[in-house]
Design a protein around this motif. Structure first.
Motif, PDB file in Angstrom:
ATOM      1  N   ALA A   1       2.773   1.567  -3.340  1.00 27.61           N
ATOM      2  CA  ALA A   1       1.873   2.009  -4.409  1.00 27.61           C
ATOM      3  C   ALA A   1       1.588   3.500  -4.293  1.00 27.61           C
TER       4      ALA A   1
ATOM      5  N   LYS B   1       0.831  -1.209   0.000  1.00 24.65           N
ATOM      6  CA  LYS B   1       0.000   0.000   0.000  1.00 24.65           C
ATOM      7  C   LYS B   1       0.866   1.261   0.000  1.00 24.65           C
TER       8      LYS B   1
ATOM      9  N   SER C   1      -0.882  -3.358  -9.039  1.00 26.85           N
ATOM     10  CA  SER C   1       0.219  -3.267 -10.003  1.00 26.85           C
ATOM     11  C   SER C   1       1.560  -3.410  -9.315  1.00 26.85           C
ATOM     12  N   VAL C   2       1.587  -2.985  -8.067  1.00 27.39           N
ATOM     13  CA  VAL C   2       2.836  -3.071  -7.303  1.00 27.39           C
ATOM     14  C   VAL C   2       3.008  -4.482  -6.810  1.00 27.39           C
TER      15      VAL C   2
ATOM     16  N   ASN D   1      -1.426   1.766  -8.790  1.00 22.58           N
ATOM     17  CA  ASN D   1      -2.434   0.882  -8.210  1.00 22.58           C
ATOM     18  C   ASN D   1      -1.725  -0.166  -7.373  1.00 22.58           C
ATOM     19  N   LYS D   2      -2.285  -0.485  -6.200  1.00 15.55           N
ATOM     20  CA  LYS D   2      -1.686  -1.473  -5.312  1.00 15.55           C
ATOM     21  C   LYS D   2      -1.517  -2.825  -6.004  1.00 15.55           C
TER      22      LYS D   2
END
Length: 91
Positions: free
Chosen positions: A81, A78, A90-91, A87-88
Protein backbone atom coordinates in the motif's frame (compact mmCIF):
# COMPACT_ATOMS: atom_id res chain seq x y z
CA UNK A 1 -38.66 -19.34 -1.87
CA UNK A 2 -41.11 -16.44 -1.88
CA UNK A 3 -44.02 -18.68 -2.81
CA UNK A 4 -43.17 -21.03 0.06
CA UNK A 5 -43.07 -18.09 2.47
CA UNK A 6 -46.40 -16.84 1.15
CA UNK A 7 -47.80 -20.34 1.71
CA UNK A 8 -46.90 -19.98 5.38
CA UNK A 9 -43.60 -21.84 5.62
CA UNK A 10 -41.09 -20.35 8.05
CA UNK A 11 -37.81 -18.85 6.92
CA UNK A 12 -35.91 -21.60 8.73
CA UNK A 13 -37.93 -24.35 7.04
CA UNK A 14 -37.50 -22.79 3.60
CA UNK A 15 -33.79 -22.26 4.18
CA UNK A 16 -33.26 -25.83 5.31
CA UNK A 17 -35.24 -27.27 2.40
CA UNK A 18 -33.39 -25.15 -0.15
CA UNK A 19 -29.94 -25.56 1.38
CA UNK A 20 -29.63 -21.88 2.24
CA UNK A 21 -28.93 -19.88 5.36
CA UNK A 22 -31.98 -18.32 7.05
CA UNK A 23 -30.52 -14.83 6.64
CA UNK A 24 -30.41 -15.38 2.86
CA UNK A 25 -34.12 -16.22 2.86
CA UNK A 26 -34.73 -13.16 5.04
CA UNK A 27 -32.81 -10.94 2.61
CA UNK A 28 -34.93 -12.01 -0.38
CA UNK A 29 -38.12 -11.84 1.68
CA UNK A 30 -37.26 -8.24 2.61
CA UNK A 31 -36.50 -7.31 -0.99
CA UNK A 32 -39.84 -8.76 -2.08
CA UNK A 33 -41.70 -6.90 0.66
CA UNK A 34 -39.98 -3.61 -0.19
CA UNK A 35 -39.92 -3.76 -3.99
CA UNK A 36 -42.29 -6.53 -5.11
CA UNK A 37 -41.17 -8.62 -8.06
CA UNK A 38 -38.59 -5.97 -9.03
CA UNK A 39 -36.79 -6.71 -5.76
CA UNK A 40 -36.12 -10.24 -6.96
CA UNK A 41 -34.15 -9.14 -9.99
CA UNK A 42 -30.38 -9.43 -10.18
CA UNK A 43 -28.72 -7.59 -7.30
CA UNK A 44 -25.23 -7.14 -8.74
CA UNK A 45 -25.69 -3.38 -8.85
CA UNK A 46 -26.75 -3.09 -5.21
CA UNK A 47 -24.38 -2.34 -2.41
CA UNK A 48 -21.36 -0.14 -2.22
CA UNK A 49 -19.80 0.66 -5.60
CA UNK A 50 -16.27 -0.51 -6.29
CA UNK A 51 -13.78 1.97 -4.94
CA UNK A 52 -10.63 0.40 -6.35
CA UNK A 53 -10.03 1.01 -10.00
CA UNK A 54 -8.45 -1.17 -12.62
CA UNK A 55 -5.36 1.06 -12.58
CA UNK A 56 -4.55 0.29 -8.93
CA UNK A 57 -5.07 -3.42 -9.52
CA UNK A 58 -2.72 -3.43 -12.50
CA UNK A 59 -0.06 -1.43 -10.66
CA UNK A 60 -0.28 -3.78 -7.66
CA UNK A 61 0.11 -6.88 -9.83
CA UNK A 62 3.08 -5.35 -11.62
CA UNK A 63 4.71 -4.40 -8.32
CA UNK A 64 4.13 -7.88 -6.87
CA UNK A 65 6.16 -9.29 -9.75
CA UNK A 66 9.21 -7.39 -8.48
CA UNK A 67 11.38 -8.36 -5.51
CA UNK A 68 10.11 -7.13 -2.14
CA UNK A 69 11.81 -4.20 -0.42
CA UNK A 70 15.22 -4.82 1.10
CA UNK A 71 14.94 -6.62 4.42
CA UNK A 72 11.62 -8.30 3.60
CA UNK A 73 11.13 -11.86 2.42
CA UNK A 74 7.84 -11.02 0.71
CA UNK A 75 5.49 -8.15 0.03
CA UNK A 76 2.89 -7.48 2.72
CA UNK A 77 -0.24 -5.35 2.57
CA UNK A 78 1.22 -2.40 4.44
CA UNK A 79 4.38 -2.20 2.34
CA UNK A 80 2.51 -2.72 -0.91
CA UNK A 81 0.00 0.00 0.00
CA UNK A 82 2.81 2.42 0.86
CA UNK A 83 4.63 1.70 -2.41
CA UNK A 84 1.42 2.28 -4.36
CA UNK A 85 0.45 5.34 -2.31
CA UNK A 86 -2.86 3.62 -1.61
CA UNK A 87 -4.99 2.73 1.40
CA UNK A 88 -4.06 -0.62 2.96
CA UNK A 89 -7.67 -1.79 2.82
CA UNK A 90 -7.74 -1.08 -0.93
CA UNK A 91 -4.72 -3.27 -1.45
Amino acid sequence: MILALLDGETQVTVARRMGLRPNTVNKWRGLFISYGLAGLEDTRLRGRPKSVGKDLRERAIKLLETPPPKGQAAWDGKTLAAALDANKSSV
